[in-house]
Enzyme design. Structure first.
Site, short mmCIF file in Angstrom:
data_model
loop_
_atom_site.label_atom_id
_atom_site.label_comp_id
_atom_site.label_asym_id
_atom_site.label_seq_id
_atom_site.Cartn_x
_atom_site.Cartn_y
_atom_site.Cartn_z
NE ARG A 76 41.39 -48.48 -23.45
CZ ARG A 76 41.82 -48.23 -22.22
NH1 ARG A 76 42.09 -49.22 -21.38
NH2 ARG A 76 41.95 -46.98 -21.80
CG HIS B 290 39.34 -53.02 -17.98
ND1 HIS B 290 40.24 -54.06 -18.00
CD2 HIS B 290 40.00 -51.95 -18.52
CE1 HIS B 290 41.39 -53.66 -18.53
NE2 HIS B 290 41.27 -52.38 -18.85
CB SER C 103 45.93 -46.10 -14.31
OG SER C 103 46.62 -45.61 -15.42
CG HIS D 165 42.25 -42.21 -19.21
ND1 HIS D 165 41.44 -42.72 -20.20
CD2 HIS D 165 42.26 -43.15 -18.22
CE1 HIS D 165 41.00 -43.93 -19.83
NE2 HIS D 165 41.48 -44.20 -18.62
CG HIS E 194 40.08 -44.79 -14.01
ND1 HIS E 194 39.25 -45.84 -14.31
CD2 HIS E 194 41.00 -44.75 -15.00
CE1 HIS E 194 39.66 -46.44 -15.42
NE2 HIS E 194 40.73 -45.79 -15.87
#
Length: 355
Positions: A16, A20, A170, A199, A201
């Site tokens: 998912r 990107h 994010s 989550h 990055h």
């Protein structure tokens, strides 16, 4: 603090968020190979969708090589143990789309909103619970509000039926103390039975470190991806996180060597742009920009003869958030106009040139 005996829930996002990194061009064969490898390696769930969630395939976000239903069906047919998860952003996906994802084999849904807009998740979380899915709240761009206000938003998602709520970095802009503060605020605000997730990055190279800190603060679910495959500099690399967790003595249930092989043999060769910390992806973390803006900004920079970093920093200055991808070209045109204005005023007039 973390209980080393607790089984961590390992949530893979290669299929998912990783979409990107290759402009949403996973083939069905890619999906089957990656899902099967992850299943053999023992992850708990495998998230599958367009990078911007179900029904994200569009002119604004980029068209996918296949539909979400096709990807989900392929993944579901390739696993024996892992649950298939998906992601839905209200306003892009609807409850009808969620039902289609469920029928295709998805059993977990992460309903994603901007960090201050949890109220728009109610319909989708309640519906997910109604049809028997595991409903998860996903608070994107978590660096853009305070720990206390983020916890208030998490509490809303909990009230709508979310069994777990995520801190979602994010922009890859949060530091380790920022993570501690947010999970401590969650712990104070949420019911003991409501799980929390992280989550990360990797834009500031803190994806793994922040995930480790989250677990130390009692986090239950960790998102990661093979070879870090994801937007910007990618997510926390799954195989690296598992190696670090193993050294901590934490119970993760995964086959480290199987993940290492899948990362290098299956996923890394798919990258048409290296997923790494470099000048452009570092700018995302430094400026606090939504990681999936990277490829859009690179395309705009190439088209208008600008530097990608300049576009990204300006997006950060304007506090653009996910869903505003259409503004990237506007920002590029503004920068181009500004540069032309400066160049025009810097050129000497004919009278000045003749002196």
């Amino acid at each position: 603090m973390n209980d080393a005996r607790k089984k961590l829930y390992i949530s893979d996002v290669t299929l998912r968020d990783g979409s990107h990194a290759i402009r949403h061009q996973y083939s069905i064969a890619n999906v089957k190979a990656i899902a099967a490898a992850l299943d053999r390696a023992g992850v708990d769930s495998i998230e599958v969708a367009h990078g911007d969630g179900i029904e994200g395939s569009s002119f604004n976000y980029g068209f996918g090589a296949h539909s979400d239903v096709e990807w989900i069906e392929a993944a579901a047919a390739s696993v024996k143990h892992a649950k298939i998860a998906t992601l839905l952003i209200p306003g892009i996906g609807t409850i009808h789309d969620l039902r289609n994802a469920y029928d295709a084999g998805a059993r977990v849904v992460r309903v994603a909103t901007h960090c201050t807009e949890a109220d728009v998740s109610r319909q989708h979380l309640e519906y997910a619970r109604e049809i028997g899915m595991d409903p998860v709240g996903f608070l994107m761009m978590s660096h853009m509000t305070t720990p206390q206000k983020l916890a208030e938003q998490a509490k809303l998602m909990e009230s709508y039926g979310a069994t777990c709520v995520y801190v979602v970095d994010s922009g890859g802009a949060l530091g380790m103390n920022d993570i501690r503060d947010r999970f401590r605020a969650f712990k104070e605000a949420l019911k003991p039975e409501t799980q929390t997730g992280m989550h990360a990055h990797h834009n500031l190279s803190l994806g793994v470190a922040n995930s480790l800190v989250a677990v130390e603060e009692g986090c239950d679910r960790i998102d990661a991806s093979l070879a870090g495959m994801g937007a910007g500099a990618g997510n926390a690399p799954l195989e690296v996180f598992i190696a670090a967790a193993e050294r901590q003595g934490w119970h993760h249930g995964c086959d480290l060597y199987g993940l290492m092989d899948a990362a290098d043999d299956i996923v890394r060769p798919l990258q048409d742009r290296p997923v790494r910390v470099d000048r452009e992806t570092l700018a995302l973390g430094y400026a606090g920009v939504y990681s999936s803006f990277l490829r859009h900004a690179e395309r705009a920079a190439d088209k208008y003869g600008l530097k990608t970093v300049d576009i990204l920093v300006e997006l950060g200055r304007r506090k653009m958030v996910g869903g505003q991808e259409d503004m990237i070209v506007d920002v590029a045109l503004d920068l181009l106009k500004s540069a032309e204005h400066e160049r025009t005023h810097a050129e000497p007039t004919m009278s000045e040139a003749g002196r």
